[in-house]
Design an enzyme around this catalytic site. Structure first.
Site, PDB file in Angstrom:
ATOM      1  N   ARG A 235       0.857  -1.189   0.000  1.00 54.97           N
ATOM      2  CA  ARG A 235       0.000   0.000   0.000  1.00 54.97           C
ATOM      3  C   ARG A 235       0.895   1.242   0.000  1.00 54.97           C
ATOM      4  O   ARG A 235       1.921   1.274   0.695  1.00 54.97           O
ATOM      5  CB  ARG A 235      -0.908   0.030   1.239  1.00 54.97           C
ATOM      6  CG  ARG A 235      -2.076  -0.950   1.200  1.00 54.97           C
ATOM      7  CD  ARG A 235      -3.169  -0.560   0.204  1.00 54.97           C
ATOM      8  NE  ARG A 235      -4.292  -1.476   0.227  1.00 54.97           N
ATOM      9  CZ  ARG A 235      -4.456  -2.535  -0.572  1.00 54.97           C
ATOM     10  NH1 ARG A 235      -3.548  -2.819  -1.486  1.00 54.97           N
ATOM     11  NH2 ARG A 235      -5.530  -3.302  -0.472  1.00 54.97           N
ATOM     12  N   GLU A 264      -3.304   7.751  -3.739  1.00 55.29           N
ATOM     13  CA  GLU A 264      -3.844   7.156  -4.951  1.00 55.29           C
ATOM     14  C   GLU A 264      -5.212   7.711  -5.326  1.00 55.29           C
ATOM     15  O   GLU A 264      -6.025   7.886  -4.416  1.00 55.29           O
ATOM     16  CB  GLU A 264      -3.983   5.645  -4.685  1.00 55.29           C
ATOM     17  CG  GLU A 264      -3.391   4.807  -5.762  1.00 55.29           C
ATOM     18  CD  GLU A 264      -3.307   3.363  -5.358  1.00 55.29           C
ATOM     19  OE1 GLU A 264      -2.372   3.007  -4.625  1.00 55.29           O
ATOM     20  OE2 GLU A 264      -4.191   2.604  -5.761  1.00 55.29           O
ATOM     21  N   HIS A 282      -1.574   0.135  -9.894  1.00 56.85           N
ATOM     22  CA  HIS A 282      -2.188  -0.752  -8.885  1.00 56.85           C
ATOM     23  C   HIS A 282      -2.846  -1.985  -9.532  1.00 56.85           C
ATOM     24  O   HIS A 282      -4.061  -2.172  -9.435  1.00 56.85           O
ATOM     25  CB  HIS A 282      -3.200   0.022  -8.021  1.00 56.85           C
ATOM     26  CG  HIS A 282      -3.428  -0.638  -6.691  1.00 56.85           C
ATOM     27  ND1 HIS A 282      -3.803   0.049  -5.565  1.00 56.85           N
ATOM     28  CD2 HIS A 282      -3.332  -1.945  -6.318  1.00 56.85           C
ATOM     29  CE1 HIS A 282      -3.940  -0.806  -4.554  1.00 56.85           C
ATOM     30  NE2 HIS A 282      -3.653  -2.030  -4.992  1.00 56.85           N
TER      31      HIS A 282
END
Ligand SMILES: NC(=O)c1ccc[n+]([C@@H]2O[C@H](COP(=O)([O-])OP(=O)(O)OC[C@H]3O[C@@H](n4cnc5c(N)ncnc54)[C@H](O)[C@@H]3O)[C@@H](O)[C@H]2O)c1
Length: 326
Positions: A235, A264, A282
């Protein structure tokens, strides 16, 4: 019963849900706003959400009928699990089915940064390649190097095991001992500063939580080797992105491969300008097979949860403990 799915997912998952429930799916190909999400859960018994949805306390309390939340991801830092537990709502995730796929992406990034694949591709396409040259676009060897794993859980372990063909010295840091890695690879558990100091490649596989937020910042990046490569498929907020930009700009490390970002989908312009970082949108679990398995797993969890059973991948089993003692 009625369920809401926050974005179109692979059809087999939706088909499974449609056999049991009245299913509505977000009609837009985008993340819903908080207001839209709160509105969409109204009148629903179940929610199938994604890692891009902020399932906070307000969303969890938006519909009194809501009985189950199934997430289409293994990481659940986007869900207020304690609020769900407080309301007696089971929450599930999709562990295991995406392990190998995410580990494969981490390796793809590692090799791409080490051998400057993206840079090389654009150099070649744009006509800059004028023939073999002794000093052209030199990278880093992988074989016999030291591989450092931060978080040797499911994905960290799969990632480490894939190093077998490259005869690497594997070290890891985790709250728990990983006997499989120690037995199969002769891996050693070391504290984080030692791992950062000794590794040629550092790959992050811890979940995002208070203890891992900005686990890698300026101090940690300064400890790493000048030739080291940092990979993050976990993450974004685990790395202090500002510090990483500085480290890459000033060449404290050789490069980085990122699948995830601190804010993000926003990515700092300075990061995008750098050649020594590879940016992936991602897609750690992004293969056709794995996304289908995730869709089925999330649907199965939702079905079991709404039947009043413990979903196979329940994160907060204490909800059921509470129910039986009440
Ligand atoms: N890029 C992607 O698309 C993608 C895909 C799948 C998973 N992920 C991320 O990868 C993470 C890991 O997934 P997993 O299935 O391997 O989880 P896991 O729970 O099996 O492994 C996590 C490991 O981290 C360790 N850990 C936790 N806190 C730690 C700390 N403070 N210091 C050191 N170690 C610590 C745990 O003991 C565990 O061994 C997920 O939480 C998710 O955020 C990203």
């Amino acid at each position: 019963m009625k369920v809401f799915v926050t974005r179109e997912i692979p059809t087999p998952g939706l088909d499974l849900l449609r056999k049991e429930f009245t299913v509505s799916v977000n009609p837009y190909d985008r993340v819903l706003s908080k207001e839209e999400l709160m509105k969409s859960v109204q009148g629903k018994d179940g929610l199938l959400c994604l890692l891009t949805d902020q399932v906070d306390r307000d969303v969890i309390y938006a519909e009194p009928k809501l009985k189950m939340i199934a997430s289409y991801a293994v990481g659940y830092d986007n869900i207020d699990v304690s609020a769900a537990t407080e309301r007696g709502i089971p929450v599930s995730n999709t562990p295991g089915v995406l392990t190998e796929t995410t580990a494969e992406l981490a390796w793809a990034l590692l090799f791409s940064v080490a051998r400057r694949i993206v840079e090389g591709d654009s150099f070649t396409r744009t006509g800059q390649f004028k023939g073999w040259a002794p000093l052209l676009m030199l990278g880093q060897d992988v074989t016999n190097k030291t591989l450092g794993i931060i978080g040797a859980g499911r994905i960290g372990t799969a990632f480490a095991l894939k190093s077998k063909g490259f005869d690497m010295n594997v070290i890891y840091t985790d709250e728990q001992r990983n006997e499989q890695l120690e037995r199969e690879l002769g891996a050693k558990k070391v504290p984080l500063p030692k791992l950062l100091k000794e590794s040629d490649f550092v790959s992050i596989h811890v979940p995002l939580m208070k203890a891992t937020h900005h686990l890698i910042g300026e101090k940690e990046l300064r400890v790493m080797k000048k030739t080291a490569i940092l990979i993050n498929t976990a993450r974004g907020p685990i790395i202090n992105e500002k510090a990483l930009v500085k480290a890459l700009t000033e060449h404290w490390i050789f490069g980085a491969g990122l699948d995830v970002y601190e804010h993000e989908p926003k990515i700092p312009e300075e990061l995008k300008k750098l050649d020594n970082v590879i940016l992936q949108p991602h897609t750690g679990s992004g293969t056709i097979e794995t996304r289908t398995k995730m869709a089925l797993m999330a649907a199965e969890n939702l079905i079991e949860g709404l039947k009043g059973n413990i979903p196979p991948n329940c994160i907060n089993k204490e909800v059921f403990l509470k129910k039986t003692t009440e």
